[in-house]
Design a protein around this motif. Structure first.
Motif, short mmCIF file in Angstrom:
data_model
loop_
_atom_site.label_atom_id
_atom_site.label_comp_id
_atom_site.label_asym_id
_atom_site.label_seq_id
_atom_site.Cartn_x
_atom_site.Cartn_y
_atom_site.Cartn_z
N SER A 10 0.84 -1.19 0.00
CA SER A 10 0.00 0.00 0.00
C SER A 10 0.88 1.24 0.00
N THR A 11 0.60 2.17 -0.89
CA THR A 11 1.41 3.39 -0.98
C THR A 11 0.82 4.53 -0.16
N THR A 12 -0.47 4.80 -0.32
CA THR A 12 -1.08 5.92 0.39
C THR A 12 -1.87 5.48 1.62
N GLY A 13 -1.89 4.17 1.88
CA GLY A 13 -2.55 3.67 3.08
C GLY A 13 -3.95 3.13 2.87
N ASN A 14 -4.50 3.25 1.66
CA ASN A 14 -5.87 2.78 1.44
C ASN A 14 -6.00 1.26 1.59
N THR A 15 -5.09 0.55 0.96
CA THR A 15 -5.18 -0.92 1.03
C THR A 15 -4.74 -1.41 2.41
N SER A 58 -2.57 -2.70 -4.25
CA SER A 58 -3.14 -1.71 -5.16
C SER A 58 -2.42 -1.75 -6.51
N ALA A 59 -3.00 -1.07 -7.49
CA ALA A 59 -2.43 -1.04 -8.84
C ALA A 59 -2.03 0.39 -9.17
N TRP A 60 -0.92 0.53 -9.90
CA TRP A 60 -0.38 1.87 -10.15
C TRP A 60 -0.03 2.12 -11.60
N GLY A 61 -0.41 1.26 -12.51
CA GLY A 61 -0.08 1.49 -13.92
C GLY A 61 -1.10 2.42 -14.58
N THR A 93 -7.85 -1.81 -2.89
CA THR A 93 -8.59 -0.59 -3.17
C THR A 93 -8.09 -0.08 -4.52
N ASP A 95 -9.33 2.67 -8.17
CA ASP A 95 -10.09 3.79 -8.72
C ASP A 95 -10.73 3.30 -10.02
N PHE A 98 -9.84 4.02 -13.79
CA PHE A 98 -8.74 3.39 -14.52
C PHE A 98 -9.25 2.17 -15.28
N TYR A 100 -7.92 -0.78 -15.72
CA TYR A 100 -7.83 -2.04 -14.97
C TYR A 100 -8.13 -1.77 -13.51
N CYS A 102 -8.60 -2.08 -9.91
CA CYS A 102 -8.03 -3.05 -8.97
C CYS A 102 -7.38 -4.22 -9.71
C1 LIG Z 1 -0.47 6.83 -11.57
C2 LIG Z 1 -1.60 6.07 -10.94
C3 LIG Z 1 -2.01 4.88 -11.50
C4 LIG Z 1 -3.09 4.16 -10.97
N1 LIG Z 1 -3.50 3.01 -11.60
C5 LIG Z 1 -4.61 2.37 -11.13
C6 LIG Z 1 -5.12 1.23 -11.82
O1 LIG Z 1 -4.59 0.76 -12.83
N2 LIG Z 1 -6.23 0.64 -11.31
C7 LIG Z 1 -6.88 1.13 -10.21
O2 LIG Z 1 -7.90 0.57 -9.83
N3 LIG Z 1 -6.41 2.21 -9.53
C8 LIG Z 1 -5.29 2.84 -9.96
N4 LIG Z 1 -4.81 3.93 -9.29
C9 LIG Z 1 -5.46 4.34 -8.03
C10 LIG Z 1 -4.79 3.72 -6.77
O3 LIG Z 1 -4.52 2.34 -6.97
C11 LIG Z 1 -5.76 3.91 -5.62
O4 LIG Z 1 -5.72 5.26 -5.21
C12 LIG Z 1 -5.51 2.99 -4.45
O5 LIG Z 1 -6.54 3.13 -3.49
C13 LIG Z 1 -4.19 3.23 -3.77
O6 LIG Z 1 -4.06 2.29 -2.74
P1 LIG Z 1 -2.86 2.28 -1.72
O7 LIG Z 1 -2.90 3.57 -0.96
O8 LIG Z 1 -3.16 1.13 -0.84
O9 LIG Z 1 -1.61 2.09 -2.49
C14 LIG Z 1 -3.74 4.64 -9.81
C15 LIG Z 1 -3.30 5.85 -9.23
C16 LIG Z 1 -2.27 6.57 -9.78
C17 LIG Z 1 -1.86 7.88 -9.15
#
Ligand SMILES: Cc1cc2nc3c(=O)[nH]c(=O)nc-3n(C[C@H](O)[C@H](O)[C@H](O)COP(=O)(O)O)c2cc1C
Length: 148
Positions: A10-15, A58-61, A93, A95, A98, A100, A102
């Protein structure tokens, strides 16, 4: 009573907050729960000696699914965790704007099934923060508890 490991990236704490909420519910159902940040775990035999392992990431792509960076080294070594025969479930968690939503849940489930893990139920995908989906989270955790 079953022993359950919940491991999350988890990067921002949501997961991380979602992991805690699931853990609370499982404890309330009488199970023994350990929660670990993927940043601090070794992949070796992670599943061994547990009745079930829940994976949160979480996913970040943008164009493709990129796993949360702390979780990635663990995922890359999933063949070492002893997944064969291990009951598992995945959560995240994300958004839903996006492509994909989750997406890490699908990626983890595919790999764990390939490795012979026993998927307990469909993964939990929460749009936004866990608190605003508390009822959905507790229902999912209740289903997990019933399958332990
Ligand atoms: C650059 C970027 C890419 C992201 N890609 C996705 C994605 O592919 N799928 C998704 O559901 N959310 C995506 N998100 C949203 C984060 O995954 C979401 O805010 C999540 O709750 C973060 O969880 P964490 O705080 O546990 O890491 C993305 C956010 C950013 C800023």
């Amino acid at each position: 009573m079953s022993t359950v490991l919940i491991v999350y990236g988890s990067t921002t704490g949501n997961t991380a907050a979602l992991a805690e909420m699931i853990g609370e519910q499982l404890k309330a159902s009488g199970h023994q729960v350990e929660i670990q940040d993927a940043a601090g775990v070794s992949p070796d035999n992670l599943c061994v000696g547990r009745d079930a392992v829940l994976f949160g990431c979480s996913a970040w792509g943008t164009d493709e699914v990129e796993l949360q960076p702390d979780f990635e080294p663990l995922f890359d070594n999933f063949e070492r965790i002893g997944a064969k025969g291990c009951k598992f479930a995945c959560f995240a968690t994300g958004d839903s704007n996006f492509e994909y939503f989750c997406g890490a849940v699908d990626v983890m489930e595919e790999r764990l099934n390939e490795l012979g893990g026993v998927q307990m139920l469909d993964g939990l995908k929460v749009d936004g923060d866990a608190e605003s989906s508390r009822a959905e989270v507790e229902e999912w955790a209740q289903h997990v508890a019933e399958k332990l």
